[in-house]
Motif scaffolding. Structure first.
Motif, PDB file in Angstrom:
ATOM      1  N   TYR A 133       1.517  -1.084   0.259  1.00  0.00           N
ATOM      2  CA  TYR A 133       0.155   0.121  -0.152  1.00  0.00           C
ATOM      3  C   TYR A 133       0.989   1.450  -0.413  1.00  0.00           C
ATOM      4  N   ASP A 134       1.409   1.557   0.792  1.00  0.00           N
ATOM      5  CA  ASP A 134       3.433   2.141   0.885  1.00  0.00           C
ATOM      6  C   ASP A 134       3.532   2.939  -0.222  1.00  0.00           C
ATOM      7  N   ALA A 135       3.938   0.992  -0.573  1.00  0.00           N
ATOM      8  CA  ALA A 135       4.534   1.946  -2.914  1.00  0.00           C
ATOM      9  C   ALA A 135       3.477   2.320  -3.533  1.00  0.00           C
ATOM     10  N   CYS A 136       1.767   2.335  -3.823  1.00  0.00           N
ATOM     11  CA  CYS A 136       1.320   2.791  -4.460  1.00  0.00           C
ATOM     12  C   CYS A 136       1.057   4.151  -4.213  1.00  0.00           C
ATOM     13  N   THR A 137       1.022   3.966  -2.495  1.00  0.00           N
ATOM     14  CA  THR A 137       0.983   5.446  -2.141  1.00  0.00           C
ATOM     15  C   THR A 137       1.941   6.858  -2.866  1.00  0.00           C
ATOM     16  N   ASN A 138       3.143   5.990  -2.949  1.00  0.00           N
ATOM     17  CA  ASN A 138       4.373   6.715  -3.890  1.00  0.00           C
ATOM     18  C   ASN A 138       4.283   7.302  -5.074  1.00  0.00           C
ATOM     19  N   LEU A 139       3.574   5.875  -5.940  1.00  0.00           N
ATOM     20  CA  LEU A 139       2.952   5.903  -7.218  1.00  0.00           C
ATOM     21  C   LEU A 139       1.908   7.253  -7.360  1.00  0.00           C
ATOM     22  N   TRP A 140       1.005   7.562  -6.468  1.00  0.00           N
ATOM     23  CA  TRP A 140      -0.061   8.437  -6.808  1.00  0.00           C
ATOM     24  C   TRP A 140      -0.223   9.888  -7.268  1.00  0.00           C
ATOM     25  N   SER A 141       0.787  10.538  -6.976  1.00  0.00           N
ATOM     26  CA  SER A 141       1.234  11.606  -7.936  1.00  0.00           C
ATOM     27  C   SER A 141       2.053  11.790  -9.127  1.00  0.00           C
ATOM     28  N   TYR A 142       2.318  10.829  -9.753  1.00  0.00           N
ATOM     29  CA  TYR A 142       3.826  10.601 -11.042  1.00  0.00           C
ATOM     30  C   TYR A 142       2.435  10.259 -12.280  1.00  0.00           C
ATOM     31  N   PRO A 143       1.613   9.279 -12.393  1.00  0.00           N
ATOM     32  CA  PRO A 143       1.056   9.677 -13.633  1.00  0.00           C
ATOM     33  C   PRO A 143       0.521  10.460 -13.856  1.00  0.00           C
ATOM     34  N   ASP A 144      -0.374  10.422 -15.169  1.00  0.00           N
ATOM     35  CA  ASP A 144      -2.065  11.462 -15.251  1.00  0.00           C
ATOM     36  C   ASP A 144      -2.575  10.492 -15.265  1.00  0.00           C
ATOM     37  N   GLU A 145      -2.741   9.863 -14.885  1.00  0.00           N
ATOM     38  CA  GLU A 145      -4.192   9.047 -14.346  1.00  0.00           C
ATOM     39  C   GLU A 145      -3.487   7.374 -13.765  1.00  0.00           C
ATOM     40  N   PHE A 146      -3.672   7.158 -12.463  1.00  0.00           N
ATOM     41  CA  PHE A 146      -3.678   6.653 -11.563  1.00  0.00           C
ATOM     42  C   PHE A 146      -4.600   5.946 -10.859  1.00  0.00           C
ATOM     43  N   LEU A 147      -4.632   4.336 -10.905  1.00  0.00           N
ATOM     44  CA  LEU A 147      -6.013   4.055 -10.254  1.00  0.00           C
ATOM     45  C   LEU A 147      -5.623   3.070  -9.621  1.00  0.00           C
ATOM     46  N   LEU A 148      -5.940   2.681  -8.422  1.00  0.00           N
ATOM     47  CA  LEU A 148      -5.552   1.636  -7.072  1.00  0.00           C
ATOM     48  C   LEU A 148      -7.237   0.998  -6.422  1.00  0.00           C
ATOM     49  N   ILE A 149      -6.920  -0.029  -6.929  1.00  0.00           N
ATOM     50  CA  ILE A 149      -8.061  -1.283  -6.988  1.00  0.00           C
ATOM     51  C   ILE A 149      -7.626  -1.882  -5.918  1.00  0.00           C
ATOM     52  N   ILE A 150      -8.494  -1.919  -4.893  1.00  0.00           N
ATOM     53  CA  ILE A 150      -7.993  -3.623  -3.504  1.00  0.00           C
ATOM     54  C   ILE A 150      -9.739  -3.701  -3.922  1.00  0.00           C
ATOM     55  N   MET A 151      -9.349  -5.548  -3.794  1.00  0.00           N
ATOM     56  CA  MET A 151     -10.281  -6.444  -3.339  1.00  0.00           C
ATOM     57  C   MET A 151      -9.821  -7.251  -2.136  1.00  0.00           C
ATOM     58  N   GLY A 152     -10.900  -7.821  -1.862  1.00  0.00           N
ATOM     59  CA  GLY A 152     -11.292  -8.799  -0.848  1.00  0.00           C
ATOM     60  C   GLY A 152     -11.640  -8.510   0.166  1.00  0.00           C
ATOM     61  N   ASN A 153     -12.365  -9.714   0.336  1.00  0.00           N
ATOM     62  CA  ASN A 153     -13.396 -10.209   1.465  1.00  0.00           C
ATOM     63  C   ASN A 153     -13.219  -9.640   3.067  1.00  0.00           C
ATOM     64  N   PRO A 154     -14.282  -8.848   3.142  1.00  0.00           N
ATOM     65  CA  PRO A 154     -13.329  -8.121   4.622  1.00  0.00           C
ATOM     66  C   PRO A 154     -13.406  -8.858   5.755  1.00  0.00           C
ATOM     67  N   ARG A 155     -11.798  -8.874   6.515  1.00  0.00           N
ATOM     68  CA  ARG A 155     -12.085  -9.761   7.971  1.00  0.00           C
ATOM     69  C   ARG A 155     -12.740  -8.860   8.915  1.00  0.00           C
ATOM     70  N   SER A 156     -11.187  -7.901   8.405  1.00  0.00           N
ATOM     71  CA  SER A 156     -11.583  -6.754   9.794  1.00  0.00           C
ATOM     72  C   SER A 156     -10.977  -5.697  10.033  1.00  0.00           C
ATOM     73  N   ARG A 157     -12.030  -4.554  10.648  1.00  0.00           N
ATOM     74  CA  ARG A 157     -12.335  -2.695  10.018  1.00  0.00           C
ATOM     75  C   ARG A 157     -10.684  -2.671  10.335  1.00  0.00           C
ATOM     76  N   LEU A 158     -10.036  -3.694  11.117  1.00  0.00           N
ATOM     77  CA  LEU A 158      -8.292  -2.789  11.942  1.00  0.00           C
ATOM     78  C   LEU A 158      -7.589  -3.282  11.242  1.00  0.00           C
ATOM     79  N   ASP A 159      -7.820  -4.141   9.349  1.00  0.00           N
ATOM     80  CA  ASP A 159      -6.353  -4.752   8.886  1.00  0.00           C
ATOM     81  C   ASP A 159      -6.118  -3.420   7.702  1.00  0.00           C
ATOM     82  N   GLN A 160      -5.296  -3.394   6.715  1.00  0.00           N
ATOM     83  CA  GLN A 160      -5.064  -2.379   5.756  1.00  0.00           C
ATOM     84  C   GLN A 160      -6.502  -2.328   4.936  1.00  0.00           C
TER      85      GLN A 160
END
Length: 198
Positions: A133-160
């Motif tokens: 996730y931190d690596a994606c944060t570093n990419l955020w401002s570089y490209p003209d278009e950046f999309l991050l899609i996070i998928m999963g079956n939720p387990r906890s409100r406290l995990d990433q």
């Protein structure tokens, strides 16, 4: 989405068998093919076995069913890579597994991709390290278009994934029937969108 400084992240939460991977992988391939010479897609999952079974299997299906046998680019199944042209590892769709102990290397690989348009998909997001996730944060401002899609079956409100999916108005503002909500500010002070599949 427009190509001018359009940065967004999307969380997809769902139960097993809700076709998240199938739909998002088809979207990713179509998005990349719209302008492959300046675009990259990174498919990230916990293990190579899981990646090959789920997301990469959908990329293979997309590639093999293209047109009347006329396929675009250079497909290297053994490397989980679909290049826009032979030898171009940058403008490609790439599958990356976050095996135990390889998190820092994978995060560095993600940070090292610089294309005009970037899409990063994190599958099985509840089990993926925060370094990704931190690596994606570093990419955020570089490209003209950046999309991050996070998928999963939720387990906890406290995990990433749970922290990324926290509603803008707090957890009490959503319930079991809520299918979509805006999140609290996350990357670079931006909110995201969560789509819940059940």
């Amino acid at each position: 989405m427009t190509a001018a400084c359009e940065n967004r992240w999307i969380g997809l939460a769902g139960c097993a068998g809700s076709a998240k991977t199938f739909n998002i992988t088809a979207f990713a391939c179509t998005w990349w093919l719209a302008w492959p010479e300046v675009s990259s897609v990174i498919l990230c999952s916990t293990t190579a076995k899981s990646l090959k079974k789920r997301a990469w299997a959908e990329v293979q299906r997309y590639y093999t069913t293209m047109g009347n046998g006329e396929r675009f680019g250079n497909f290297i199944d053994s490397r989980m890579m679909w290049q826009s042209k032979k030898g171009d590892d940058r403008n490609a769709i790439v599958g990356i597994a976050v095996e135990d102990g390889d998190t820092a290397r994978v995060a560095d690989n993600i940070k090292g991709v610089h294309t005009k348009r970037q899409l990063v998909i994190i599958d099985e997001a509840t089990a993926v390290s925060g370094a990704i996730y931190d690596a994606c944060t570093n990419l955020w401002s570089y490209p003209d278009e950046f999309l991050l899609i996070i998928m999963g079956n939720p387990r906890s409100r406290l995990d990433q994934m749970g922290r990324f999916c926290e509603p803008l108005l707090g957890w009490s503002s959503v319930n079991i029937d809520t299918e979509e909500w805006e999140t609290k500010q996350q990357i670079d002070g931006q909110t995201g969108i969560v789509l819940r599949f059940d």
